[in-house]
Design a protein around this motif. Structure first.
Motif, short mmCIF file in Angstrom:
data_model
loop_
_atom_site.label_atom_id
_atom_site.label_comp_id
_atom_site.label_asym_id
_atom_site.label_seq_id
_atom_site.Cartn_x
_atom_site.Cartn_y
_atom_site.Cartn_z
N VAL A 189 0.83 -1.21 0.00
CA VAL A 189 0.00 0.00 0.00
C VAL A 189 0.86 1.26 0.00
CG1 VAL A 189 -1.56 1.37 1.46
CG2 VAL A 189 -2.08 -1.03 1.00
N ARG A 190 1.98 1.23 0.73
CA ARG A 190 2.87 2.40 0.82
C ARG A 190 3.70 2.61 -0.46
NH1 ARG A 190 4.04 4.78 5.97
NH2 ARG A 190 2.05 4.74 7.07
N ASN A 191 3.62 1.64 -1.40
CA ASN A 191 4.42 1.72 -2.62
C ASN A 191 3.59 1.43 -3.86
OD1 ASN A 191 7.53 1.96 -1.82
ND2 ASN A 191 6.50 0.68 -0.29
N LYS A 192 2.49 2.20 -4.03
CA LYS A 192 1.67 2.14 -5.25
C LYS A 192 1.12 0.74 -5.54
CE LYS A 192 4.19 6.01 -7.35
NZ LYS A 192 5.02 6.46 -8.47
N ALA A 193 0.86 -0.04 -4.47
CA ALA A 193 0.29 -1.39 -4.58
C ALA A 193 1.15 -2.34 -5.42
CB ALA A 193 -1.14 -1.33 -5.13
N LYS A 194 2.48 -2.14 -5.38
CA LYS A 194 3.38 -3.06 -6.09
C LYS A 194 3.38 -4.42 -5.39
CE LYS A 194 6.78 0.26 -7.93
NZ LYS A 194 8.19 0.66 -7.88
N SER A 195 3.64 -5.47 -6.16
CA SER A 195 3.78 -6.79 -5.56
C SER A 195 5.07 -6.85 -4.77
CB SER A 195 3.78 -7.88 -6.63
OG SER A 195 5.03 -7.92 -7.30
N VAL A 196 5.13 -7.76 -3.82
CA VAL A 196 6.31 -7.84 -2.96
C VAL A 196 7.56 -8.20 -3.76
CG1 VAL A 196 6.07 -10.28 -2.28
CG2 VAL A 196 7.03 -8.64 -0.66
N GLY A 197 7.38 -8.92 -4.89
CA GLY A 197 8.52 -9.25 -5.74
C GLY A 197 9.10 -8.02 -6.41
N SER A 198 8.22 -7.21 -7.00
CA SER A 198 8.65 -5.97 -7.65
C SER A 198 9.23 -5.00 -6.63
CB SER A 198 7.46 -5.34 -8.37
OG SER A 198 7.82 -4.12 -8.96
N LEU A 199 8.65 -4.98 -5.44
CA LEU A 199 9.06 -4.08 -4.37
C LEU A 199 10.49 -4.36 -3.89
CD1 LEU A 199 7.70 -1.82 -2.74
CD2 LEU A 199 6.95 -3.55 -1.11
#
Length: 396
Positions: A19-29
């Protein structure tokens, strides 16, 4: 302890990080928070977990429908119920409480109809295609369609109504356990195990995955859940409470698989060979407890628990295929492959890789996923560790 202090923190933490990072997946994050090398490793681990889950859950559902034909009507009927619910809610035809009550009534009506309308897939549909394989192909066709439909149309209402059905099913199961107060049939330590059975440690820690800590939850939390929240303060209820629900299911599974048998001999018969038991033990053990505790006919109780397990696996599978599609699309972005960013090619790649594992490794039966399924526990825990690494680095 595992549910409250590990699973709840992991699941809520994964939603928060996304949520804090534009709803990116944990892999992309991972690429932003830890580094590109960690992201590359993470994406491969995620892909393998999704590949295993999708291929194996298709086998699990297919076997359930072959073993319990009374569950076929409610399992597939739930999809129609979900489609109707999605339209009623999002077109504002009915309020959520009314739709919820009607949806649950429709679902349980289908469950009670199941025993009077069993549908048995032929042992061989066409030459060379078994009934089991036919169900697997139909399930992947459904999952492919579900993964490209808008989330509000099928996935969200299906997960919602399945969640309500799951909680009601757990209340029925726990109510029967309290009333019956069954004797724990299984021995505390089972020393009479088949040759080749892994040792208690570390196998114990990769067995009760979703009840303690599960990397797959981190994928769902960051892949679809974070995109559906109204506000950040909902994270605790959705993430932590969702994990508590999983812990309740895990505990119920342990109870019915150890106490849901008439005698020790019946329990040993179920677990006479390595790899037996599993979902069948959950259905038969749970049906025994509900029948003797609440007086519900055993075939109806078995249908209820089969539908509960199949819908749980089905929602996991269609969510898993959607997430696998996201992985291919994220790879398209990372490696500048425009064609791979599009939903349809990414979905075909996701389904193709699952079918390649299912039928390439498993032959005509389509059960290839079972060959690498023993790796799931380890991979799932590794994924959870990587998710917690990302959350920790963010907090630091």
């Amino acid at each position: 302890l595992g549910t409250m202090f590990f699973a709840g923190i992991h699941d809520a933490g994964a939603i928060w990080a996304s949520v804090r990072n534009k709803a990116k997946s944990v892999g992309s994050l991972t690429g932003d928070v830890v580094g590109k090398r960690a992201r590359s490793i993470f994406m491969i681990v995620i892909f393998l977990v999704l590949l295993m889950v999708n291929a194996v859950f298709a086998v699990v559902i297919a076997r359930l429908m072959m073993s319990f034909p009374t569950a076929v009507v409610p399992v597939w009927g739930a999809i129609i119920v979900a489609l109707i619910i999605g339209q009623l809610i999002y077109r504002r035809i009915m309020t959520l409480p009314v739709v919820s009550i009607l949806g649950v009534i429709a679902l349980y009506a289908l469950i009670f109809m199941g025993p009077s309308m069993p549908i048995q897939m032929p042992a061989e549909v066409v030459p060379g295609v078994s009934g089991n394989a036919a169900w697997i192909l139909l399930l992947f066709l459904y999952a492919a369609i579900a993964s490209v439909l808008p989330v509000w149309m099928l996935l969200q209402p299906r997960d919602y109504i399945n969640g309500l059905q799951l909680f009601i099913g757990l209340l029925i199961l726990y109510g029967a356990i309290v009333i019956l107060n069954p004797v724990m049939i299984a021995p505390m330590f089972n020393v009479d195990v088949p040759a080749g059975t892994p040792s208690l440690i570390p196998l114990l820690f990769v067995t009760i995955a979703c009840g303690a800590i599960s990397g797959f939850h981190g994928l769902v939390a960051s892949g679809t859940t974070s995109k559906q929240l109204n506000r950040e303060t909902d994270i605790r209820f959705v993430g932590f409470f969702g994990a508590i629900g999983e812990g309740g299911l895990a505990l119920a599974a342990i109870l019915v698989a150890t106490a849901g048998f008439a005698s020790l001999a019946d329990w040993r018969a179920m677990y006479s060979a390595f790899g037996q038991g599993g979902v069948t033990a959950f259905v038969e053990g749970g049906a025994y407890i509900i029948h003797n505790g609440l007086g519900l006919p055993q075939v109806t109780a078995a249908t209820l628990l089969t539908v509960m397990a199949a819908l749980f696996a089905g929602t996991t599978m269609d969510t898993g295929l959607r997430l696998q599609r996201y992985i291919f699309q994220e790879w398209g972005e990372i490696y500048n492959q425009e064609w791979m960013k599009k939903p349809l090619p990414a979905t075909l790649l996701a389904v193709g890789s699952c079918l390649l594992l299912a039928f390439g490794a498993g032959g005509a039966d389509g059960s290839g996923g079972m060959i690498i399924w023993p790796l799931f526990g380890t991979t799932n825990q590794l994924l959870a560790g990587l998710t917690l690494l990302v959350i920790t680095v963010m907090l630091v």
